[in-house]
Design an enzyme around this catalytic site. Sequence first.
Site, PDB file in Angstrom:
ATOM      1  N   ARG A  36       0.851  -1.179   0.000  1.00 43.42           N
ATOM      2  CA  ARG A  36       0.000   0.000   0.000  1.00 43.42           C
ATOM      3  C   ARG A  36       0.894   1.240   0.000  1.00 43.42           C
ATOM      4  O   ARG A  36       2.014   1.219   0.519  1.00 43.42           O
ATOM      5  CB  ARG A  36      -0.897   0.020   1.242  1.00 43.42           C
ATOM      6  N   HIS A  37       0.394   2.311  -0.553  1.00 44.03           N
ATOM      7  CA  HIS A  37       1.130   3.576  -0.547  1.00 44.03           C
ATOM      8  C   HIS A  37       1.366   4.064   0.880  1.00 44.03           C
ATOM      9  O   HIS A  37       0.795   3.543   1.848  1.00 44.03           O
ATOM     10  CB  HIS A  37       0.356   4.633  -1.336  1.00 44.03           C
ATOM     11  N   ARG A  40      -0.948   9.619   3.659  1.00 48.41           N
ATOM     12  CA  ARG A  40      -1.503  10.617   2.745  1.00 48.41           C
ATOM     13  C   ARG A  40      -2.401  11.584   3.491  1.00 48.41           C
ATOM     14  O   ARG A  40      -2.764  11.372   4.652  1.00 48.41           O
ATOM     15  CB  ARG A  40      -2.311   9.935   1.642  1.00 48.41           C
ATOM     16  N   ARG A 106      -0.254   9.211  -5.349  1.00 48.55           N
ATOM     17  CA  ARG A 106       0.340   8.735  -4.095  1.00 48.55           C
ATOM     18  C   ARG A 106       1.003   7.364  -4.246  1.00 48.55           C
ATOM     19  O   ARG A 106       1.966   7.068  -3.536  1.00 48.55           O
ATOM     20  CB  ARG A 106      -0.701   8.710  -2.981  1.00 48.55           C
ATOM     21  N   ASP A 298      -4.952   0.326  -0.014  1.00 47.46           N
ATOM     22  CA  ASP A 298      -5.419  -0.545   1.064  1.00 47.46           C
ATOM     23  C   ASP A 298      -6.408  -1.581   0.544  1.00 47.46           C
ATOM     24  O   ASP A 298      -6.379  -2.751   0.940  1.00 47.46           O
ATOM     25  CB  ASP A 298      -6.032   0.272   2.204  1.00 47.46           C
TER      26      ASP A 298
END
Length: 622
Positions: A36-37, A40, A106, A298
């Site tokens: 996942r990034h 944010r 992102r 996610d």
Amino acid sequence: MMWLRLLTAFALAALCGAAAPYKEEDDLKAVIVLYRHGDRSPLSSWPNDVYFTNTSLWPDGYGQLNNMGKQRHYQLGKWFRERYDGFLPRKYNYHDIYVRSTDVDRTLMSAASNLAGLYPPEGDQIWNENLLWQPIPIHTVPQSDDAIVATPSCAKHRQLVDELLSSEPFKQLNAELEEFFRDISEATGASINDITSLDEMYSTIRIYKEFDLALPEWTDIYWEQIASLAALNFQLYTYTTELARLRVGPFFDYLINHLQAVSSRAVEPDQHVKGPRQRLVELTDSSAVKFLVFSAHDTTVADRLNAMGVYNDAVPEFSSTVIWELREGGNGNYVNVFFKNTTNFERLTLPGILLGPWNPSLLRCRNGHRNPIPIHTTPEDLDPVLTTKVECASYDELFEEFKNSSAYTSLSSGLSDLFQNISALTGYDVNELEVSSFSGLFSTITIYRHYNLTLPAWTEEYWPVIKYWAAKKGQWHTNTTELSRLRVGPFFDYILGHLDSIERNSSTATEHLKGPRQQLLQLTDKVTQKFLMLSAHDTTVADVTNAMRVYVDAVPEFCSTVIWELKTGRTGSYVNMYFKNSTHFTELILPDCKFNCPYDDYVRLLEPITLSAEEWAEKCNS
């Protein structure tokens, strides 16, 4: 879900043969990473929230990677280096690793931050002593075309989710939560009737907590229930076998296909994938790499964990990671699957598969040296704006006619001795109809010169003529108006569409673009940006400048740049153009115009070489 779990287990077991316990000496053959990034800014909120609309808290905009997210992924990249050092060489080579991201800022920036930690430049890869970072390619596919990592619209999946939410168990759940929904609705000012509204609420509260913002009391009172129901909501989209197949089936098809390719060392590992999926797999060109990375969301992580039957009933936190390792032991190949977040690194046991133990080593992290910026791309065979890989039969026919014309053949008349000599010296068959061969010679010799390599004497003797014919070749693909229209018409349609959107200050300025070109321009989502950058090739620069009849009669060197500036003066808007290379910064002036070319005149002068999508598609397919 059991059927999908058994299917997944069967597929991996078929790949692995008899499952074998992990041994430290077993050969690691391939690694697939899905993460996942990083952290944010919030994407959404509720009416009574006092922080969301305070833009000073989110200076980069909503849903954008922040510094915590960059640092978190930089450290994860260092962790990958620590764990896989020796397997993954420290010196970057595109044969070793392929990184793919969803086409979202992102995730692209997270991948860039991660790679900064994984590949700090060493030795001859240090290109700037003041910047200990090196660029590593990150590939992406438009969201609407990406069935592997993204979640494009699927009417059947949406229908099945609606049916699930209308089923008796979920009706009963909603009835049991009626008081909770009423209290949360009153506290937030939002209308909340089921669990589907809680995942973004959970994420926003989690972000506020990380920023140490003072939160209303209800966020503490209901926090555990919000977190639990948000986690349940993440299971909805892969709740049944059919939902999981529609949601993540292409991903697991891709994953197993990749592992089989590495395991068998197949030359063409993607043969079993047909139709659009085959094209998507081929676009990644990742079948031979031993380290494959996916940067996503996610939902991406939760969907795949839940489909495999190993979801831990918690929303995947920022930088949560799933790792697949293919190893070869005494009894054949086997797969280990791991899950990592900021606090845990654990082995996942898929139903029906035995996974061996692994002892993680200690980590060392250091600060990053670069701020990642998202870079967007479109597969070459879908991109008529910057590449020439989109087939256009009409262009090919016209170009063949040009090559057979007296204008072309006369260029090489009287040069038979030159062609014969070059052929003898290079071992390459150059004849009177292959003057274009000089462009390849020019590029290769130029590179060798940059490396200060000792070259044979003939490269100096024939350098002027090689340079001359290579430059000439840059004009041929746009030698006529019609060749220019078919070669770079979509590019100028894109440029003028962008300038028009700025000039009119209208978000609907691309309405005149139809079909695939409209889709491509909309996918970039850059029609309102004031600084647009396009990264391409020497042929792109040569084609575009020659089509405008401002070609400088020289092969564009590395980093050659064309700049368009739209300005507004007392008499209205106008366009300036410039050309820059390592030695010059030059004004480009369109024929029949002037520097400070009035905007309307500029558009009118480019119209003959501009094609809308419908015209371009019609001409290319006729």
